[in-house]
Design a protein around this motif. Structure first.
Motif, PDB file in Angstrom:
ATOM      1  N   SER A  60       0.825  -1.220   0.000  1.00  0.00           N
ATOM      2  CA  SER A  60       0.000   0.000   0.000  1.00  0.00           C
ATOM      3  C   SER A  60       0.853   1.262   0.000  1.00  0.00           C
ATOM      4  O   SER A  60       0.337   2.360  -0.227  1.00  0.00           O
ATOM      5  CB  SER A  60      -0.918   0.004   1.224  1.00  0.00           C
ATOM      6  OG  SER A  60      -0.157  -0.017   2.422  1.00  0.00           O
ATOM      7  N   GLU A  61       2.164   1.120   0.265  1.00  0.00           N
ATOM      8  CA  GLU A  61       3.054   2.279   0.231  1.00  0.00           C
ATOM      9  C   GLU A  61       3.271   2.689  -1.226  1.00  0.00           C
ATOM     10  O   GLU A  61       3.921   1.973  -1.990  1.00  0.00           O
ATOM     11  CB  GLU A  61       4.387   1.941   0.892  1.00  0.00           C
ATOM     12  CG  GLU A  61       4.288   1.680   2.381  1.00  0.00           C
ATOM     13  CD  GLU A  61       3.802   2.905   3.134  1.00  0.00           C
ATOM     14  OE1 GLU A  61       4.336   4.000   2.897  1.00  0.00           O
ATOM     15  OE2 GLU A  61       2.890   2.760   3.962  1.00  0.00           O
ATOM     16  N   ALA A  62       2.708   3.800  -1.633  1.00  0.00           N
ATOM     17  CA  ALA A  62       2.751   4.221  -3.039  1.00  0.00           C
ATOM     18  C   ALA A  62       3.426   5.577  -3.173  1.00  0.00           C
ATOM     19  O   ALA A  62       3.157   6.508  -2.405  1.00  0.00           O
ATOM     20  CB  ALA A  62       1.333   4.284  -3.615  1.00  0.00           C
ATOM     21  N   ILE A  63       4.324   5.697  -4.133  1.00  0.00           N
ATOM     22  CA  ILE A  63       5.024   6.950  -4.419  1.00  0.00           C
ATOM     23  C   ILE A  63       4.823   7.279  -5.895  1.00  0.00           C
ATOM     24  O   ILE A  63       5.057   6.439  -6.780  1.00  0.00           O
ATOM     25  CB  ILE A  63       6.538   6.826  -4.153  1.00  0.00           C
ATOM     26  CG1 ILE A  63       6.810   6.514  -2.675  1.00  0.00           C
ATOM     27  CG2 ILE A  63       7.270   8.094  -4.594  1.00  0.00           C
ATOM     28  CD1 ILE A  63       6.662   7.675  -1.751  1.00  0.00           C
ATOM     29  N   VAL A  64       4.369   8.498  -6.179  1.00  0.00           N
ATOM     30  CA  VAL A  64       4.281   9.000  -7.552  1.00  0.00           C
ATOM     31  C   VAL A  64       5.156  10.236  -7.638  1.00  0.00           C
ATOM     32  O   VAL A  64       4.983  11.186  -6.864  1.00  0.00           O
ATOM     33  CB  VAL A  64       2.830   9.332  -7.954  1.00  0.00           C
ATOM     34  CG1 VAL A  64       2.789   9.998  -9.319  1.00  0.00           C
ATOM     35  CG2 VAL A  64       1.972   8.071  -7.948  1.00  0.00           C
ATOM     36  N   GLU A  65       6.094  10.239  -8.571  1.00  0.00           N
ATOM     37  CA  GLU A  65       7.058  11.334  -8.676  1.00  0.00           C
ATOM     38  C   GLU A  65       7.002  11.947 -10.068  1.00  0.00           C
ATOM     39  O   GLU A  65       6.884  11.231 -11.072  1.00  0.00           O
ATOM     40  CB  GLU A  65       8.468  10.811  -8.378  1.00  0.00           C
ATOM     41  CG  GLU A  65       9.535  11.884  -8.329  1.00  0.00           C
ATOM     42  CD  GLU A  65       9.417  12.829  -7.126  1.00  0.00           C
ATOM     43  OE1 GLU A  65      10.282  13.695  -6.977  1.00  0.00           O
ATOM     44  OE2 GLU A  65       8.459  12.686  -6.338  1.00  0.00           O
ATOM     45  N   HIS A  66       7.088  13.275 -10.122  1.00  0.00           N
ATOM     46  CA  HIS A  66       7.070  14.037 -11.380  1.00  0.00           C
ATOM     47  C   HIS A  66       5.877  13.657 -12.264  1.00  0.00           C
ATOM     48  O   HIS A  66       6.036  13.318 -13.438  1.00  0.00           O
ATOM     49  CB  HIS A  66       8.371  13.819 -12.173  1.00  0.00           C
ATOM     50  CG  HIS A  66       9.619  14.027 -11.393  1.00  0.00           C
ATOM     51  ND1 HIS A  66       9.874  15.178 -10.688  1.00  0.00           N
ATOM     52  CD2 HIS A  66      10.692  13.212 -11.193  1.00  0.00           C
ATOM     53  CE1 HIS A  66      11.052  15.083 -10.097  1.00  0.00           C
ATOM     54  NE2 HIS A  66      11.567  13.903 -10.374  1.00  0.00           N
ATOM     55  N   PRO A  67       4.657  13.693 -11.731  1.00  0.00           N
ATOM     56  CA  PRO A  67       3.512  13.213 -12.519  1.00  0.00           C
ATOM     57  C   PRO A  67       3.241  14.022 -13.780  1.00  0.00           C
ATOM     58  O   PRO A  67       2.680  13.490 -14.742  1.00  0.00           O
ATOM     59  CB  PRO A  67       2.343  13.315 -11.532  1.00  0.00           C
ATOM     60  CG  PRO A  67       2.781  14.318 -10.510  1.00  0.00           C
ATOM     61  CD  PRO A  67       4.260  14.153 -10.393  1.00  0.00           C
ATOM     62  N   LEU A  68       3.637  15.295 -13.799  1.00  0.00           N
ATOM     63  CA  LEU A  68       3.389  16.124 -14.981  1.00  0.00           C
ATOM     64  C   LEU A  68       4.540  16.091 -15.970  1.00  0.00           C
ATOM     65  O   LEU A  68       4.464  16.673 -17.041  1.00  0.00           O
ATOM     66  CB  LEU A  68       3.115  17.575 -14.544  1.00  0.00           C
ATOM     67  CG  LEU A  68       1.937  17.765 -13.578  1.00  0.00           C
ATOM     68  CD1 LEU A  68       1.796  19.236 -13.206  1.00  0.00           C
ATOM     69  CD2 LEU A  68       0.652  17.234 -14.193  1.00  0.00           C
TER      70      LEU A  68
END
Length: 765
Positions: free
Chosen positions: A489-497
């Motif tokens: 469940s540990e989720a990381i989203v980086e630089h989405p744009l």
């Protein structure tokens, strides 16, 4: 990133019922036209020595908290840059945190324990530092000061965050932060101070005298060697008599505007056997937790039934959550603004009277402004009660108290009691039951243009990306097996744009970097699947493959047109009289517009003659049509499919004239049951065949081009009847079959014999 065309071994198993009806007849064609969910991808990854619990990013590095280790990886290819060993640790009742216990190694009571990373946090207010809290040393923390010249260095300056004098005087141990049974920690800068908001699962097994608190807010001391509670109201504890019977699991924590939120799974009441999900809210500046509120959250699936009744299905157990902004398209659908915080949650149904999830999930989106409005709306004495697991059912707060609070603000009366709301805030499953056969364990989201894209993980280690929309039947455009372990469940989203945006996904000991712009196009096996992918994936159809533009040198790359493809046709022949229902299997039979398929422009031709399409039984993978009559036999007629944009041709169909040339035997008993053999030509043409004798059915045993076998029916009197064969609309008649009296046996001779073989004569009339 391009996916190499490598298939995993085994049978293709689709996780979801995401395809239209196929009646089982075109199953193989359907599988070949769907997305290849067994595609393998070469993705940056790192495998630790032990399971990974937590992940944080800082500048150009990824920090992993694992059992007995902290790792530092670079964010490009996930290569290990540094590691720090945190365990195993020798624990002894007389050994305090930060104390060297090696001299007590041989004393009784000493135990070596693994150090499970319970919290991993980045603080940049005082110094750039990594704070790690483990399951040993009574749940205390360490801070790793990150030098400005090398933020990957987590070893050169490490400090234990424990003040022995203060903690020995207090039974509340402000430096005992996390619970080995489960915890969520949120760090926030407030009025030039660093506050830690902590939710802990506790029970009676933890060390007495060094209490861990269920919910607490503590301040990092300016000396950074530990923490302090601002008041004796800065923590709330489940009462000792309920700690073992009323566990609270803290699933997620986040901050939005002026509030701190925790999400939990717990029993519905102290006495209930059933579990549900709650959202906890209190003001971020409320060090006394007077503004504390709890409210149930429900993710539901509604099914409209006959007589306008509606069946409601509740997914009661939150598995993972993520807070982010919505894309413009989804924001409009759920009544939110693009700048609103949205809580996305994946929920499961639990087993009866249990918090254990089943393989049945739903995804819901809760705009935080709606959560706050709901808190405000239901503040009245009918929907509010005191929190009995904190106060006890007989506490004075639970009787004759009126709630005076304005729940929208943070100014509360100190005598107010902390509140539980009994009315649940409901939201409807965004995917309308698509995931009702899988256990989702992870969720995160990002925005591309006006679209909201969800990253979803499953208990079977599968990773998916899918457009979130309430108006369409979104199918995952990425769906592959990442690992054999559940997705964390540990989720990381980086630089989405950014074009190089990525998500970090943890499965057991492994962390994988997955690009947000998709994983290539080759897993789409049909044109319609290819062109249904979201625009940002930039997939198009080139000859017979789905590729990105630069991978199509011939210049025939398209994102608009899908030509039909025929995989197989059955039957391959029909009698001259016609009436045969023809089934054409393949894909892209429909006309594509706005990701929807329309069969109204689809036509089927046998040579120059039309085959009448049955729309109610046809799909984009299967066409059903009825062939007309023909004057003469024709072989290898072209079947032509037109879908309004192009045509496909398949030359295997024939018109034939079925013929019966002989039957054997020509007679049998009137009781029936004689195996009758018809020989001839084209006897297996068409769809259905029926043999009758004297108006009764001769039960078919086998069918081939030149032979039909059937068991004769019984008749009441010995006589002759013609044999009639019906193939679809074709009728054929042949020689008569003679029914005779049933044979009668008078005697058997001999009546006894040796064990060896002996001829027996039947004496009959």
């Amino acid at each position: 990133m391009k996916a190499p065309a490598v298939l995993a071994p085994g049978i293709l198993v689709l996780l979801f019922t995401l395809v239209q009806k196929s009646y089982g007849e075109c199953r193989e064609a359907l599988v070949k036209s769907e997305m290849n969910v067994n595609m393998k991808y070469q993705l940056p990854n790192f495998t630790a020595e032990t399971p990974i619990q937590n992940v944080v990013l800082h500048k150009d590095y990824i920090y992993l908290g694992a059992i007995n280790y902290i790792y530092v990886l670079n964010d490009k290819d996930l290569q290990k840059v540094a590691e720090y060993k945190t365990g195993p640790v020798l624990e002894h009742p007389n050994c305090f945190p930060c104390q060297d216990c090696s001299q007590k190694a041989n004393l009784s009571g000493g135990v070596w324990k693994d150090n499970i990373n319970m919290a991993l946090l980045i603080d940049t207010y005082y110094d750039d530092q990594l704070i790690s809290c483990g399951s040993v040393h009574r749940g205390t923390c360490q801070r790793h000061v990150l030098p400005p010249s090398n933020t990957a260095d987590i070893q050169s300056e490490v400090h234990c965050m424990y003040s022995p004098q203060a903690d020995e005087e207090s039974s509340h141990c402000p430096d005992c932060v996390v619970s080995p049974l489960g915890t969520k920690v949120l760090i926030s800068e407030k009025e030039r101070f660093i506050n830690f908001f902590v939710g802990n699962t506790i029970n009676s097994s933890y060390l007495p005298g060094h209490l861990l608190h269920s919910i607490s807010v503590r301040r990092l001391k300016e000396t950074q060697d530990g923490f302090k509670f601002l008041t004796d109201q800065s923590y709330i504890d489940v009462l000792p008599e309920f700690r073992d019977s009323y566990p609270i699991k803290y699933v997620h924590a986040f901050e939005s505007n002026h509030f701190i939120y925790f999400l939990t799974v717990q029993r519905e009441t102290l006495d209930a056997q059933t579990f549900h999900t709650r959202i906890i809210r209190f003001c971020s500046v409320d060090s006394g937790l007077h503004s504390y509120m709890e409210m149930p959250l429900e993710c539901i699936l509604t099914e409209k039934r006959r007589k306008r009744s509606t069946r409601e299905e509740v997914f009661n157990i939150l598995q993972a959550a993520y807070v982010s902004k919505p894309g413009a398209h989804l924001a409009k659908q759920i009544g939110a603004n693009p700048n609103d915080d949205i809580l996305y949650g994946v929920f499961a149904q639990s087993k009866p009277d249990s918090a254990e999830p089943m393989n049945r999930s739903a995804v819901c989106a809760f705009p935080i402004k709606y959560v706050n409005e709901f808190f405000n709306k239901i503040v009245n004495k009918n929907n509010v009660r005191c929190l009995q697991h904190f106060y006890g059912p007989n506490h004075e707060h639970c009787f004759n108290r009126t709630l005076l609070r304005n729940s929208s603000g943070c100014e509360v009366h100190t005598e107010e009691y902390r509140t539980e709301f009994t009315t649940a805030l409901q939201r409807v499953d965004l995917f309308m039951g698509r995931f009702n056969q899988v256990l989702l364990t992870s969720v995160s989201t990002f925005i591309k243009g006006d679209l909201t894209i969800a990253n979803l993980g499953t208990s079977e280690g599968r990773f998916m990306q899918v457009v979130v929309s309430r108006s369409g039947s979104s199918t995952p455009h990425v769906n592959f097996r990442l690992d054999s372990y559940p997705v964390s469940s540990e989720a990381i989203v980086e630089h989405p744009l950014n074009q190089n945006g990525y998500t970090l996904v943890v499965t057991g000991k492994k962390i994988t970097k997955i690009p947000l712009n998709g994983l290539g196009c080759e897993h789409f096996q049909s044109c319609s699947q290819c062109l249904s992918a979201p625009p940002f994936v930039q997939c198009g159809w080139c000859h017979d493959k789905c590729v990105q533009l630069e991978e199509c040198p011939s210049g025939t790359w398209t994102q608009e047109i899908c030509l039909p493809t025929i995989y197989e046709v059955f039957p391959t022949s029909a009698p001259l009289e016609g009436g045969t229902m023809l089934t054409v299997c393949g894909w892209d039979f429909g006309f594509r517009r706005n990701n929807k398929f329309d069969l109204k422009k689809t036509r089927v031709l046998l040579g120059n003659e039309s085959c009448t399409l049955t729309l109610s039984e046809s799909t984009t993978n299967m066409l059903k049509c009825t062939v007309g009559p023909a004057m003469n036999e024709h072989f290898n007629i072209s079947i032509i499919i037109s879908n309004g944009r192009g045509t496909a041709q398949y030359s295997t169909f024939s018109y034939v004239d079925p013929v019966i040339r002989s039957i054997s035997p020509s007679y049998g008993p009137k009781t029936g049951g004689t195996l009758l053999t018809l020989t001839g030509k084209y006897l297996n043409s068409g769809n259905s065949r029926h043999i009758s004798i004297g108006g009764k059915t001769c039960t078919l045993k086998s069918v081939s081009d030149s032979i039909l076998e059937c068991y004769t029916p019984s008749q009441t009197i010995p006589t002759e009847f013609p044999i009639k064969l019906k193939i679809d609309l074709a009728n054929r008649e042949t020689n008569s079959f003679s029914y005779q009296e049933d044979p009668i046996v008078y005697a058997i001779h001999p009546t006894k014999s040796f064990i060896r073989y002996v001829n027996i004569a039947l004496i009959q009339r």
